[in-house]
Motif scaffolding. Structure first.
Motif, PDB file in Angstrom:
ATOM      1  N   ALA A  79       0.820  -1.213   0.000  1.00 55.86           N
ATOM      2  CA  ALA A  79       0.000   0.000   0.000  1.00 55.86           C
ATOM      3  C   ALA A  79       0.853   1.261   0.000  1.00 55.86           C
ATOM      4  CB  ALA A  79      -0.929   0.001   1.213  1.00 55.86           C
ATOM      5  N   ARG A  80       2.079   1.172   0.550  1.00 56.15           N
ATOM      6  CA  ARG A  80       2.956   2.353   0.541  1.00 56.15           C
ATOM      7  C   ARG A  80       3.968   2.308  -0.604  1.00 56.15           C
ATOM      8  NH1 ARG A  80       7.898   0.987   3.188  1.00 56.15           N
ATOM      9  NH2 ARG A  80       7.743  -0.810   4.590  1.00 56.15           N
ATOM     10  N   GLY A  81       3.729   1.437  -1.593  1.00 52.47           N
ATOM     11  CA  GLY A  81       4.578   1.414  -2.775  1.00 52.47           C
ATOM     12  C   GLY A  81       5.785   0.520  -2.658  1.00 52.47           C
ATOM     13  N   GLY A  82       5.782  -0.433  -1.705  1.00 48.32           N
ATOM     14  CA  GLY A  82       6.897  -1.348  -1.536  1.00 48.32           C
ATOM     15  C   GLY A  82       6.812  -2.542  -2.467  1.00 48.32           C
ATOM     16  N   SER A  83       7.668  -3.538  -2.214  1.00 49.73           N
ATOM     17  CA  SER A  83       7.790  -4.690  -3.111  1.00 49.73           C
ATOM     18  C   SER A  83       7.638  -5.993  -2.345  1.00 49.73           C
ATOM     19  CB  SER A  83       9.160  -4.672  -3.809  1.00 49.73           C
ATOM     20  OG  SER A  83       9.343  -3.465  -4.528  1.00 49.73           O
ATOM     21  N   LEU A  84       7.024  -6.978  -3.020  1.00 46.37           N
ATOM     22  CA  LEU A  84       6.819  -8.301  -2.443  1.00 46.37           C
ATOM     23  C   LEU A  84       7.160  -9.358  -3.484  1.00 46.37           C
ATOM     24  CD1 LEU A  84       5.595 -10.272  -0.261  1.00 46.37           C
ATOM     25  CD2 LEU A  84       3.403  -9.936  -1.416  1.00 46.37           C
ATOM     26  N   LEU A  85       7.960 -10.348  -3.100  1.00 44.15           N
ATOM     27  CA  LEU A  85       8.184 -11.525  -3.926  1.00 44.15           C
ATOM     28  C   LEU A  85       7.665 -12.720  -3.144  1.00 44.15           C
ATOM     29  CD1 LEU A  85      11.140 -12.424  -6.182  1.00 44.15           C
ATOM     30  CD2 LEU A  85      10.270 -14.136  -4.588  1.00 44.15           C
ATOM     31  N   LEU A  86       6.734 -13.453  -3.750  1.00 37.14           N
ATOM     32  CA  LEU A  86       6.018 -14.515  -3.054  1.00 37.14           C
ATOM     33  C   LEU A  86       6.155 -15.815  -3.829  1.00 37.14           C
ATOM     34  CD1 LEU A  86       3.919 -15.449  -0.902  1.00 37.14           C
ATOM     35  CD2 LEU A  86       2.141 -14.638  -2.464  1.00 37.14           C
ATOM     36  N   ALA A  87       6.694 -16.856  -3.196  1.00 37.25           N
ATOM     37  CA  ALA A  87       6.820 -18.165  -3.820  1.00 37.25           C
ATOM     38  C   ALA A  87       5.762 -19.109  -3.257  1.00 37.25           C
ATOM     39  CB  ALA A  87       8.216 -18.740  -3.574  1.00 37.25           C
ATOM     40  N   LEU A  88       5.040 -19.782  -4.156  1.00 36.86           N
ATOM     41  CA  LEU A  88       4.070 -20.789  -3.759  1.00 36.86           C
ATOM     42  C   LEU A  88       4.706 -22.162  -3.951  1.00 36.86           C
ATOM     43  CD1 LEU A  88       1.012 -19.129  -5.484  1.00 36.86           C
ATOM     44  CD2 LEU A  88       1.630 -19.009  -3.067  1.00 36.86           C
ATOM     45  N   GLY A  89       3.914 -23.212  -3.945  1.00 37.69           N
ATOM     46  CA  GLY A  89       4.447 -24.556  -4.121  1.00 37.69           C
ATOM     47  C   GLY A  89       3.346 -25.580  -4.018  1.00 37.69           C
ATOM     48  N   PRO A  90       3.684 -26.861  -4.199  1.00 42.30           N
ATOM     49  CA  PRO A  90       2.653 -27.906  -4.172  1.00 42.30           C
ATOM     50  C   PRO A  90       1.853 -27.939  -2.874  1.00 42.30           C
ATOM     51  CG  PRO A  90       4.723 -28.770  -5.025  1.00 42.30           C
ATOM     52  CD  PRO A  90       5.018 -27.413  -4.482  1.00 42.30           C
ATOM     53  N   ARG A  91       2.472 -27.580  -1.767  1.00 42.53           N
ATOM     54  CA  ARG A  91       1.782 -27.601  -0.473  1.00 42.53           C
ATOM     55  C   ARG A  91       1.919 -26.233   0.196  1.00 42.53           C
ATOM     56  NH1 ARG A  91       4.201 -32.155  -1.574  1.00 42.53           N
ATOM     57  NH2 ARG A  91       6.188 -31.452  -0.727  1.00 42.53           N
ATOM     58  N   ALA A  92       1.617 -25.203  -0.546  1.00 42.80           N
ATOM     59  CA  ALA A  92       1.765 -23.840  -0.035  1.00 42.80           C
ATOM     60  C   ALA A  92       0.834 -23.602   1.154  1.00 42.80           C
ATOM     61  CB  ALA A  92       1.469 -22.835  -1.133  1.00 42.80           C
ATOM     62  N   ALA A  93       1.328 -22.847   2.129  1.00 41.36           N
ATOM     63  CA  ALA A  93       0.537 -22.523   3.317  1.00 41.36           C
ATOM     64  C   ALA A  93      -0.669 -21.671   2.929  1.00 41.36           C
ATOM     65  CB  ALA A  93       1.406 -21.766   4.327  1.00 41.36           C
ATOM     66  N   ASN A  94      -1.732 -21.794   3.709  1.00 38.93           N
ATOM     67  CA  ASN A  94      -2.962 -21.052   3.413  1.00 38.93           C
ATOM     68  C   ASN A  94      -2.718 -19.551   3.385  1.00 38.93           C
ATOM     69  OD1 ASN A  94      -4.545 -23.366   3.222  1.00 38.93           O
ATOM     70  ND2 ASN A  94      -5.049 -23.361   5.404  1.00 38.93           N
ATOM     71  N   SER A  95      -1.852 -19.068   4.276  1.00 34.79           N
ATOM     72  CA  SER A  95      -1.623 -17.618   4.357  1.00 34.79           C
ATOM     73  C   SER A  95      -0.973 -17.082   3.084  1.00 34.79           C
ATOM     74  CB  SER A  95      -0.759 -17.285   5.577  1.00 34.79           C
ATOM     75  OG  SER A  95       0.414 -18.075   5.593  1.00 34.79           O
ATOM     76  N   THR A  96      -0.019 -17.833   2.497  1.00 35.88           N
ATOM     77  CA  THR A  96       0.616 -17.371   1.266  1.00 35.88           C
ATOM     78  C   THR A  96      -0.343 -17.483   0.086  1.00 35.88           C
ATOM     79  OG1 THR A  96       1.626 -19.550   0.935  1.00 35.88           O
ATOM     80  CG2 THR A  96       2.950 -17.892   2.033  1.00 35.88           C
ATOM     81  N   VAL A  97      -1.166 -18.532   0.076  1.00 36.66           N
ATOM     82  CA  VAL A  97      -2.177 -18.675  -0.983  1.00 36.66           C
ATOM     83  C   VAL A  97      -3.157 -17.510  -0.943  1.00 36.66           C
ATOM     84  CG1 VAL A  97      -4.116 -20.079  -1.800  1.00 36.66           C
ATOM     85  CG2 VAL A  97      -1.967 -21.179  -1.162  1.00 36.66           C
ATOM     86  N   GLU A  98      -3.584 -17.133   0.259  1.00 35.28           N
ATOM     87  CA  GLU A  98      -4.533 -16.023   0.390  1.00 35.28           C
ATOM     88  C   GLU A  98      -3.911 -14.704  -0.065  1.00 35.28           C
ATOM     89  OE1 GLU A  98      -7.805 -16.141   1.051  1.00 35.28           O
ATOM     90  OE2 GLU A  98      -7.448 -18.295   0.889  1.00 35.28           O
ATOM     91  N   LEU A  99      -2.603 -14.523   0.200  1.00 31.53           N
ATOM     92  CA  LEU A  99      -1.934 -13.322  -0.302  1.00 31.53           C
ATOM     93  C   LEU A  99      -1.997 -13.271  -1.820  1.00 31.53           C
ATOM     94  CD1 LEU A  99       1.352 -12.706   1.751  1.00 31.53           C
ATOM     95  CD2 LEU A  99      -0.502 -11.081   1.328  1.00 31.53           C
ATOM     96  N   ALA A 100      -1.724 -14.413  -2.480  1.00 29.27           N
ATOM     97  CA  ALA A 100      -1.773 -14.460  -3.945  1.00 29.27           C
ATOM     98  C   ALA A 100      -3.185 -14.195  -4.459  1.00 29.27           C
ATOM     99  CB  ALA A 100      -1.267 -15.814  -4.437  1.00 29.27           C
ATOM    100  N   LYS A 101      -4.176 -14.767  -3.797  1.00 33.35           N
ATOM    101  CA  LYS A 101      -5.561 -14.540  -4.218  1.00 33.35           C
ATOM    102  C   LYS A 101      -5.953 -13.078  -4.071  1.00 33.35           C
ATOM    103  CE  LYS A 101      -7.484 -19.163  -3.443  1.00 33.35           C
ATOM    104  NZ  LYS A 101      -8.455 -19.967  -2.655  1.00 33.35           N
ATOM    105  N   GLY A 102      -5.322 -12.393  -3.123  1.00 31.73           N
ATOM    106  CA  GLY A 102      -5.604 -10.971  -2.948  1.00 31.73           C
ATOM    107  C   GLY A 102      -5.217 -10.137  -4.155  1.00 31.73           C
ATOM    108  N   PHE A 103      -4.343 -10.656  -5.009  1.00 32.65           N
ATOM    109  CA  PHE A 103      -3.962  -9.968  -6.239  1.00 32.65           C
ATOM    110  C   PHE A 103      -4.871 -10.355  -7.405  1.00 32.65           C
ATOM    111  CE2 PHE A 103       0.361 -10.706  -4.203  1.00 32.65           C
ATOM    112  CZ  PHE A 103       0.318  -9.504  -3.518  1.00 32.65           C
ATOM    113  N   GLY A 104      -5.904 -11.167  -7.130  1.00 23.96           N
ATOM    114  CA  GLY A 104      -6.790 -11.615  -8.193  1.00 23.96           C
ATOM    115  C   GLY A 104      -6.294 -12.851  -8.907  1.00 23.96           C
ATOM    116  N   LEU A 105      -5.242 -13.511  -8.382  1.00 23.31           N
ATOM    117  CA  LEU A 105      -4.720 -14.709  -9.033  1.00 23.31           C
ATOM    118  C   LEU A 105      -5.534 -15.926  -8.609  1.00 23.31           C
ATOM    119  CD1 LEU A 105      -0.873 -14.139  -8.684  1.00 23.31           C
ATOM    120  CD2 LEU A 105      -2.358 -13.597 -10.595  1.00 23.31           C
ATOM    121  N   ASN A 106      -5.762 -16.804  -9.553  1.00 24.14           N
ATOM    122  CA  ASN A 106      -6.548 -18.004  -9.340  1.00 24.14           C
ATOM    123  C   ASN A 106      -5.612 -19.196  -9.268  1.00 24.14           C
ATOM    124  OD1 ASN A 106      -9.151 -18.620  -8.880  1.00 24.14           O
ATOM    125  ND2 ASN A 106      -9.806 -18.564 -11.010  1.00 24.14           N
ATOM    126  N   LEU A 107      -5.647 -19.970  -8.208  1.00 28.55           N
ATOM    127  CA  LEU A 107      -4.805 -21.142  -8.107  1.00 28.55           C
ATOM    128  C   LEU A 107      -5.566 -22.376  -8.557  1.00 28.55           C
ATOM    129  CD1 LEU A 107      -3.274 -19.104  -6.320  1.00 28.55           C
ATOM    130  CD2 LEU A 107      -2.510 -21.054  -4.978  1.00 28.55           C
TER     131      LEU A 107
END
Length: 285
Positions: free
Chosen positions: A88-116
């Motif tokens: 929100a303040r213009g920073g950067s995020l690099l997020l890695a998922l995987g076959p058994r990605a944690a729910n919290s990281t999956v939810e972060l990705a979904k927040g960008f409109g990405l569909n898993l």
């Protein structure tokens, strides 16, 4: 595409920008990313997931970038909220998922409109000359609008990459690396196939409306190895706003056909106007 939007450049002068990295351990992906950060003039602090006695909390408020390379590590709600504040303040995020990605990281990705795709499905591809007998090794051609003409070769990926779909409804997301026509998603032993071909996004760039930037990796394998260094560093540079940050300069307007096409102090309804603007890419040096 994502590479053509304007953004807010990292701090100029003074201390170098800093990133905090949450990794599954020293070596491997963490070492690759730290070396890439240092090559870009960034400082990095690595926190190890699953450290004896518990790991140190990863709150991004004091950093310019957050890099999450431990896909199975559940994030505390405070950590998730700090990641959202960072963007929100213009920073950067690099997020890695995987076959058994944690729910919290999956939810972060979904927040960008990405569909898993369905959890547990892995990417298989038989198009690589180095494919193993079970088809788990992967090769795909990289294409990125912000780095056209660099002539990337095939990016060799590790097995077990979860397909990540880029929805057409999201104008903020751009696929930088897609699956080849021979790629498909499936669970071991199942006949039902998931996403296939270009519907599999292995590296996705997202730019938020507040100029924050995120890069979502389908899995740690999407980082590639030494042969993928140029592609990886270019993608990281975009995500850290070291590339693709544009500013408009020399904006001009004028009345067409009026006094040598000079700008006037007043325009009237139905006047034909001309407008020109020059765009520059910001660079730290």
């Amino acid at each position: 595409g994502a590479g053509m939007r304007a953004g807010v450049p990292p701090p100029a002068g003074g201390a170098a920008p800093r990133a905090v990295v949450l990794a599954e351990g020293r070596g491997g992906a963490a070492d690759l990313i730290v070396r890439d950060l240092e090559a870009l003039g960034w400082g990095a602090e690595v926190r190890e997931a699953g450290a004896p006695g518990g790991r140190e909390e990863v709150v991004a408020d004091a950093y310019d970038a957050l890099i999450l390379l431990a896909p199975r590590e559940e994030l505390d709600p405070r950590e998730v909220e700090s990641a959202r504040r960072l963007l929100a303040r213009g920073g950067s995020l690099l997020l890695a998922l995987g076959p058994r990605a944690a729910n919290s990281t999956v939810e972060l990705a979904k927040g960008f409109g990405l569909n898993l795709d369905t959890p547990g499905r892995e990417v298989h591809d038989f198009s690589s000359p180095r494919s193993s007998a079970d088809g788990r090794s992967f090769s795909s051609d990289a294409f990125a609008g912000f780095a056209a003409g660099r002539g990337y070769g095939p990016v060799e990926l590790a097995p077990g990459v979860v397909p990540v779909m880029v929805p057409t409804r999201s104008e903020l997301a751009s696929a930088l690396l897609r699956g080849s026509p021979a790629a498909f998603g499936a669970r071991p032993g199942e006949r039902d196939l998931g996403a296939s071909g270009g519907g599999i996004a292995l590296v996705t760039a997202v730019e938020t409306r507040s100029a924050g930037r995120a890069v979502v990796l389908a899995g740690l394998g999407a980082l590639g190895g030494r042969e993928s260094q140029q592609f990886r560093r270019d993608v990281l540079a975009w995500g850290l706003r070291e590339r693709g940050v544009l500013r408009a300069v020399e904006a001009r307007h004028w009345k067409v056909g009026g006094f040598g096409d000079r700008a006037g102090g007043m325009y009237r309804i139905k006047d034909e106007l001309g407008f020109a603007v020059r765009l520059e890419e910001w660079r730290r040096d």
